[in-house]
Design a protein around this motif. Sequence first.
Motif, short mmCIF file in Angstrom:
data_model
loop_
_atom_site.label_atom_id
_atom_site.label_comp_id
_atom_site.label_asym_id
_atom_site.label_seq_id
_atom_site.Cartn_x
_atom_site.Cartn_y
_atom_site.Cartn_z
N LEU A 339 0.86 -1.19 0.00
CA LEU A 339 0.00 0.00 0.00
C LEU A 339 0.89 1.23 0.00
O LEU A 339 1.80 1.34 0.85
CB LEU A 339 -0.88 -0.02 1.26
CG LEU A 339 -1.73 1.25 1.51
CD1 LEU A 339 -2.78 1.44 0.43
CD2 LEU A 339 -2.40 1.15 2.89
N PRO A 419 -2.84 3.20 11.26
CA PRO A 419 -3.38 2.36 10.19
C PRO A 419 -4.89 2.53 10.04
O PRO A 419 -5.41 2.54 8.93
CB PRO A 419 -3.04 0.93 10.64
CG PRO A 419 -1.98 1.08 11.67
CD PRO A 419 -2.10 2.43 12.27
N ILE A 429 -6.64 -3.00 5.71
CA ILE A 429 -5.21 -2.84 6.05
C ILE A 429 -4.50 -4.20 6.16
O ILE A 429 -3.33 -4.34 5.80
CB ILE A 429 -5.07 -2.06 7.40
CG1 ILE A 429 -5.80 -0.73 7.32
CG2 ILE A 429 -3.62 -1.84 7.76
CD1 ILE A 429 -5.42 0.14 6.16
N ILE A 435 3.55 -1.32 3.91
CA ILE A 435 2.82 -0.05 3.87
C ILE A 435 3.85 1.06 3.74
O ILE A 435 4.72 1.22 4.61
CB ILE A 435 1.95 0.14 5.13
CG1 ILE A 435 0.96 -1.04 5.25
CG2 ILE A 435 1.19 1.47 5.07
CD1 ILE A 435 0.10 -1.01 6.49
#
Length: 494
Positions: A339, A419, A429, A435
């Motif tokens: 992400l 998050p 998530i 991330i």
Amino acid sequence: MGKSIRIAVLHFAHETVTFLKNDTTLDDFIYPGSPASGEALLGSYPKSYMGGFVKMAREFDGVELVGIESPLWPKTYMGSGWVTEDAFETLTGKMIAEIKAQGPFNGVYLCLHGAMAVRGVPRPEAELARRVREVVGAKVFVAATFDLHGNEDEEFLRHADMAFAVKYFPHYDEHLQGERAARMLIRAIKGDYRPAHVTVKVPIISATVVQWTGASPWMDLAQRALVWEAREPDVYVNVFFGFPFADVPDVGMTVQVLTNDNPGLADQVASDIAAFAWRQREALLNSTKIYTIQEGVALAKQAVAKRETPVVLADHSDRSGSATFLLKEIIAQDLSRTLIATIADATTTSKLKAQGAKAGDAFDMEIGGLVDESAGQPLRIQGTILNAVEGHGQFWVCIAFGRGNVLVLSTYLVQVMEPSSLKPLGLDIDAFEVIAIKSRAHFRRGFHDSGFAKTILLVEPTDPFLGTRRLDALPYRNVDLRQFHPYGNPTFPA
Ligand SMILES: [Zn+2]
């Protein structure tokens, strides 16, 4: 009837990266909700400086708070450069006129940050305090709260009586400092506290990425201040780590100590804290390991292979929010289930908004980069739009691409600290192994202190762009780095 103490409450805050090309203009401070006055200003988020101040002040009988019309943070948040003189003069002028019109007051609370940089005004917070003092007179008490990234010297407390800065980075204790400011301001007004203060500059300058108070010796510096506050009643210690990306004359570390009419004790405590910081000067600069983006992405890949996930890749140096270097390397090293939150791109997001972009649309555009050299080149992304939503004054577009990757585009710089803050975008998530975010230390609250991330990697590009930890690569005009450790050989105490 019955309200014997009247306190004017003002807010004016920015953390200015003067090396960014986009000035912070008057227009940036004006949007739905800002400026705010009365209860709209006072009824802030409970964990904020203002929230703590208002809560504590209202625990006292006979205290009236007057919310003076004040700008909130500019809509560019921290992603903008020099505040224009027009913005400063217009906003300050209005605040001062309103204090005059609504007075008299017994006290004034200034809810500040400390790292605002204004063209033509070398010390904006001190200048605001000076103008407030001019209208309220010598007998009225003026108290302020600050972020520890404030760039301060003795000038502010020449005009104001008290300052209270957060001790932790991430700044967990904003509301506690707000509470203190309220209690001490009311005690001073009642004649129970006579602020005696001392300010000491410590010639150490550091990039904010190393200032995380979860690691020694930053942690020890915070602890030393807390111990002094525990040892001596009525002692308050501020350790400003400073904000080096503002090219202003009062950069670097600053220690401030307040006591109740005891200048000798203030001196003793300030000298002790400053001497401790100076002894630790080398270790302070090396408390956080920072990788190149290439190394960081390779290490993230290894961590995924070892199932040490989720991995956080934090590009600490991107100050515009538009930098594409990390995304480029993620694609080059073919990471999956990654992400990227976020890449700021005002042009593309407004184009997508105008087109009525929606979930399911195919996406093929160049995104990010360009705003200056620190943002790098735009990157072409081909994928599918997962979500396109309006929120917090920004347009957010989530794009699925590659092998389970998602890129989030935003209008402005976004620093993801928790998050859970990504959930309103409809993202799961737990679906991600890596991330990639833009943050230096604030993300620690939601990703590190919470135990969420198993691997944390701080990265910056190979070239020393404007958010770099290599400060000697920055084009300072108002700062002589040779007067600071580690760029010169200053003697301390002078
Ligand atoms: Zn800060």
